[in-house]
Design a protein around this motif. Sequence first.
Motif, PDB file in Angstrom:
ATOM      1  N   SER A  37       0.805  -1.225   0.000  1.00  0.00           N
ATOM      2  CA  SER A  37       0.000   0.000   0.000  1.00  0.00           C
ATOM      3  C   SER A  37       0.839   1.275   0.000  1.00  0.00           C
ATOM      4  N   PRO A  38       1.787   1.433  -0.925  1.00  0.00           N
ATOM      5  CA  PRO A  38       2.610   2.647  -0.931  1.00  0.00           C
ATOM      6  C   PRO A  38       1.819   3.866  -1.390  1.00  0.00           C
ATOM      7  N   VAL A  39       2.080   5.016  -0.752  1.00  0.00           N
ATOM      8  CA  VAL A  39       1.412   6.274  -1.080  1.00  0.00           C
ATOM      9  C   VAL A  39       2.459   7.390  -1.078  1.00  0.00           C
ATOM     10  N   TRP A  40       2.518   8.171  -2.153  1.00  0.00           N
ATOM     11  CA  TRP A  40       3.464   9.283  -2.252  1.00  0.00           C
ATOM     12  C   TRP A  40       3.048  10.434  -1.337  1.00  0.00           C
ATOM     13  N   SER A  41       4.040  11.122  -0.775  1.00  0.00           N
ATOM     14  CA  SER A  41       3.769  12.389  -0.096  1.00  0.00           C
ATOM     15  C   SER A  41       3.449  13.443  -1.149  1.00  0.00           C
ATOM     16  N   PRO A  42       2.769  14.520  -0.780  1.00  0.00           N
ATOM     17  CA  PRO A  42       2.361  15.524  -1.774  1.00  0.00           C
ATOM     18  C   PRO A  42       3.512  16.125  -2.570  1.00  0.00           C
ATOM     19  N   ASP A  43       4.709  16.250  -1.958  1.00  0.00           N
ATOM     20  CA  ASP A  43       5.843  16.819  -2.684  1.00  0.00           C
ATOM     21  C   ASP A  43       6.725  15.758  -3.336  1.00  0.00           C
ATOM     22  N   GLY A  44       6.362  14.475  -3.184  1.00  0.00           N
ATOM     23  CA  GLY A  44       7.113  13.403  -3.813  1.00  0.00           C
ATOM     24  C   GLY A  44       8.424  13.058  -3.148  1.00  0.00           C
ATOM     25  N   SER A  45       8.695  13.628  -1.994  1.00  0.00           N
ATOM     26  CA  SER A  45       9.976  13.369  -1.329  1.00  0.00           C
ATOM     27  C   SER A  45       9.981  12.072  -0.542  1.00  0.00           C
ATOM     28  N   ARG A  46       8.795  11.509  -0.244  1.00  0.00           N
ATOM     29  CA  ARG A  46       8.694  10.325   0.600  1.00  0.00           C
ATOM     30  C   ARG A  46       7.538   9.440   0.125  1.00  0.00           C
ATOM     31  N   ILE A  47       7.547   8.210   0.571  1.00  0.00           N
ATOM     32  CA  ILE A  47       6.374   7.349   0.457  1.00  0.00           C
ATOM     33  C   ILE A  47       6.049   6.802   1.836  1.00  0.00           C
ATOM     34  N   ARG A 103       9.550   6.121   3.876  1.00  0.00           N
ATOM     35  CA  ARG A 103      10.864   6.040   3.251  1.00  0.00           C
ATOM     36  C   ARG A 103      11.114   7.318   2.459  1.00  0.00           C
ATOM     37  N   TRP A 104      12.297   7.919   2.676  1.00  0.00           N
ATOM     38  CA  TRP A 104      12.712   9.076   1.883  1.00  0.00           C
ATOM     39  C   TRP A 104      13.155   8.601   0.515  1.00  0.00           C
ATOM     40  N   MET A 105      12.794   9.342  -0.527  1.00  0.00           N
ATOM     41  CA  MET A 105      13.053   8.922  -1.900  1.00  0.00           C
ATOM     42  C   MET A 105      14.287   9.587  -2.494  1.00  0.00           C
ATOM     43  N   ASP A 106      15.188  10.059  -1.619  1.00  0.00           N
ATOM     44  CA  ASP A 106      16.459  10.596  -2.087  1.00  0.00           C
ATOM     45  C   ASP A 106      17.483   9.475  -2.185  1.00  0.00           C
ATOM     46  N   ASP A 107      18.718   9.817  -2.474  1.00  0.00           N
ATOM     47  CA  ASP A 107      19.754   8.795  -2.656  1.00  0.00           C
ATOM     48  C   ASP A 107      20.032   8.023  -1.378  1.00  0.00           C
ATOM     49  N   GLU A 108      19.862   8.672  -0.221  1.00  0.00           N
ATOM     50  CA  GLU A 108      20.113   7.985   1.045  1.00  0.00           C
ATOM     51  C   GLU A 108      19.064   6.914   1.303  1.00  0.00           C
ATOM     52  N   GLY A 109      17.787   7.202   0.985  1.00  0.00           N
ATOM     53  CA  GLY A 109      16.716   6.222   1.151  1.00  0.00           C
ATOM     54  C   GLY A 109      16.449   5.818   2.583  1.00  0.00           C
ATOM     55  N   ALA A 110      16.535   6.785   3.521  1.00  0.00           N
ATOM     56  CA  ALA A 110      16.309   6.481   4.931  1.00  0.00           C
ATOM     57  C   ALA A 110      14.878   6.012   5.160  1.00  0.00           C
ATOM     58  N   VAL A 111      14.716   5.051   6.077  1.00  0.00           N
ATOM     59  CA  VAL A 111      13.414   4.481   6.415  1.00  0.00           C
ATOM     60  C   VAL A 111      13.144   4.701   7.895  1.00  0.00           C
ATOM     61  N   SER A 112      11.928   5.164   8.215  1.00  0.00           N
ATOM     62  CA  SER A 112      11.546   5.388   9.603  1.00  0.00           C
ATOM     63  C   SER A 112      10.246   4.656   9.904  1.00  0.00           C
ATOM     64  N   GLN A 113      10.192   4.014  11.069  1.00  0.00           N
ATOM     65  CA  GLN A 113       8.936   3.453  11.537  1.00  0.00           C
ATOM     66  C   GLN A 113       8.154   4.571  12.216  1.00  0.00           C
ATOM     67  N   VAL A 114       6.949   4.843  11.728  1.00  0.00           N
ATOM     68  CA  VAL A 114       6.174   5.992  12.182  1.00  0.00           C
ATOM     69  C   VAL A 114       5.243   5.626  13.337  1.00  0.00           C
ATOM     70  N   THR A 115       4.652   4.423  13.315  1.00  0.00           N
ATOM     71  CA  THR A 115       3.725   4.021  14.376  1.00  0.00           C
ATOM     72  C   THR A 115       4.267   2.815  15.127  1.00  0.00           C
ATOM     73  N   ARG A 116       3.785   2.681  16.338  1.00  0.00           N
ATOM     74  CA  ARG A 116       4.010   1.489  17.151  1.00  0.00           C
ATOM     75  C   ARG A 116       2.688   1.175  17.848  1.00  0.00           C
ATOM     76  N   VAL A 117       1.768   0.667  17.043  1.00  0.00           N
ATOM     77  CA  VAL A 117       0.397   0.454  17.513  1.00  0.00           C
ATOM     78  C   VAL A 117       0.135  -1.039  17.674  1.00  0.00           C
ATOM     79  N   THR A 118      -0.929  -1.356  18.381  1.00  0.00           N
ATOM     80  CA  THR A 118      -1.244  -2.758  18.667  1.00  0.00           C
ATOM     81  C   THR A 118      -2.229  -3.361  17.678  1.00  0.00           C
ATOM     82  N   GLU A 119      -2.924  -2.507  16.889  1.00  0.00           N
ATOM     83  CA  GLU A 119      -3.827  -2.984  15.848  1.00  0.00           C
ATOM     84  C   GLU A 119      -3.273  -2.580  14.485  1.00  0.00           C
ATOM     85  N   SER A 120      -3.773  -3.208  13.420  1.00  0.00           N
ATOM     86  CA  SER A 120      -3.221  -2.980  12.088  1.00  0.00           C
ATOM     87  C   SER A 120      -3.766  -1.692  11.470  1.00  0.00           C
ATOM     88  N   PRO A 121      -2.893  -0.745  11.077  1.00  0.00           N
ATOM     89  CA  PRO A 121      -3.345   0.463  10.390  1.00  0.00           C
ATOM     90  C   PRO A 121      -3.605   0.182   8.911  1.00  0.00           C
TER      91      PRO A 121
END
Length: 687
Positions: A93-103, A119-137
């Motif tokens: 379920s990938p979704v682009w950010s409005p400016d295209g810098s992330r998904i 995930r940042w869509m630059d050359d570094e491609g850093a990935v961050s976990q945004v939620t830590r929830v107990t049910e599935s988003p």
Amino acid sequence: MPVHTRPILAFLVVAASVAAPQFSVAAQGPEDRLTVDRYLDWEDVRSPRLSPDGAHIVYQRQWIDAVNDREVSSVWIMGTDGSRNRYLVDGSSPVWSPDGSRIAYVTAGEPDGQQVFVRWMDDEGAVSQVTRVTESPSNLEWSPDGASIAFTMLVPGAADPQWHIEMPSKPTGAEWTAPARIEERLRYRADGRGWLPDGYQHVFVVQADGGTPRQVTSGDWHHRQHRWTADGSSIVFSSLRVEDAERQWRESEIYAVDVTTGAIRQLSDRRGPDSDPVPSPDGRWIAYQGYDWTTDTYRENGLYVMAADGSGSRLIADEHGRSLANVTWAADGDGVYFTAQRLGASNLYFAPVEGGATPVTEGRHMLSVSDIGVDGTAVGRLSSPHVPAEIVAFDVDAPGTFATLHSTNRTHLAEVELGQVEELWYESEPGVRIQGWIVKPPDFDPSRKYPLILRIHGGPHSMYNAGFDFKNQNHAAHGYVVLYTNPRGSSGYGSDFGNAIKFDYPGPDFADLMAGVDEVISRGYIDERNLFVYGGSGGGVLTAWIVGHTDRFTAAVSKAPVINWTSFIGTTDGPGWYRNFEHMVWDDPSEHLRRSPLMYVGNVTTPTMLMTGEKDLRTPMEQTEQFYRALKMNGVPTAMVRLTDGWHSRNRPPTNFIRVQLYLRNWFERHKVGGEAVAAPDAAGGR
């Protein structure tokens, strides 16, 4: 339609064959046939999305993890011309950010289960976990400024303190059974992975750089299908309301919630379901789907537009299928595009704000457009009778040519010969036109006689279509001609056609199916001694009905059927059945009994196998058990296959898909009448 009978001698041959050694259908076969072992390597693609600058596409690629018996997916990226197609991350379920810098996407994370990642869509491609929830988003939606992500998630209900009981102390080391489940409302109770916690789906917002999600809706409602407004101040959503007195689901409406204050405004207000709100880019309009309440059991959605404050609602498209997919505003806000399934195909349509929908694409295929760029570039998924799945792109202003950006299963398609698929229209009584398809064996010879499989779809309000179908091609690879049709009650042919089985099910659909069999037989290449029938869910109902009303079929397989409507109403997990039929069952059960296949079990002579998942709560196992026991007591050849795992689907986990294909052909092969028989390739050796 008159009842058809086979000669008594032929029936005696069938009965005698039951005592013969069982025919075992293996999973593998000649290399040039689509045998079920290939399913373990089968791939699919989903939801291609254009980057805001129109330069890239992210999409979901899906395949089978044969070791762990599950479907898995990952996110891939490619140029809009199909170049540099490459793996990005595990997830869906990938979704682009409005400016295209992330998904943003969903994948397994900490502490457990599915989580939202960025995930940042630059050359570094850093990935961050945004939620830590107990049910599935699910249903991720970026805010217009790219600072936040909205999603829906289950909020488990709080335990009712009145149900608190004091159990005795557990002895040291004791392993007691799990606590009891207490039900006080009618609700869907399973999602394919077991029981759902008691609770409601609500809308949450989380900062895109991580943090604690904030719940923005509340109450005893299911909130779903949400979208941000253009200014980012509110989220519009549809919600299924609950009436406290009856604790039953009522029609849905469109609402808007202020993201800052949590204040909710109701935008639509009529007796009837409204859903899938989509605000226009300029913030003036909201497109949505729905219809006025009716006693009909089937009604196709209309597409509506209203002002952002809920005023001035008007219908802009009607009778374009049961539901419209991927409603998308044109960049200039003068109308909306949508995908509609009609007459066995799916295409893109456009409806201006003033009303009057017209087709954008045409063709005998299943096209699902998932994104349209500001320059008019559309991307989507396309399937046709010999094309399993492709990602395609085209210009909505010049839609005559599809550019294929990615094709799936190319190795399989290069190695196997597929059966020819022929579309047909035929006449049923009284003068009703019915659409269907015939799949022929790869080496089809019209001078030969072939066994026929009639396959019946479920629903009953659903639609067979012109897309690729692994099951049908696999049956054809074993020497069967396969017929599948859309009898009355099917979706995609208008509300009147779908509603033709209201309080008459099974009914005219039986006549439509038999007319289809007669049509194929009239072509001269069917061995009338070897007619087979099967279907699942609604198709299982009709299969059980058929064997109680004609003995023309050599053998039958009824998957996940309803056999006794009276007991079904009290045991199924679908609360809609209660709302629609409760008064009929207890005030006057005679009609439900008359429509129950169990009432005609004394007529059955056709060897009939039943196949249902033990965890199926939609068509509970007790339905299958009733028919199995009745057939057994009447001396009719029968068997009951109890599938483990899964829920109402017989396709999950993946190995159940394979088991179902092999078990039902095993049943057909062991009851096949002698004469010219086409060899089954799965019995001939591995590839």
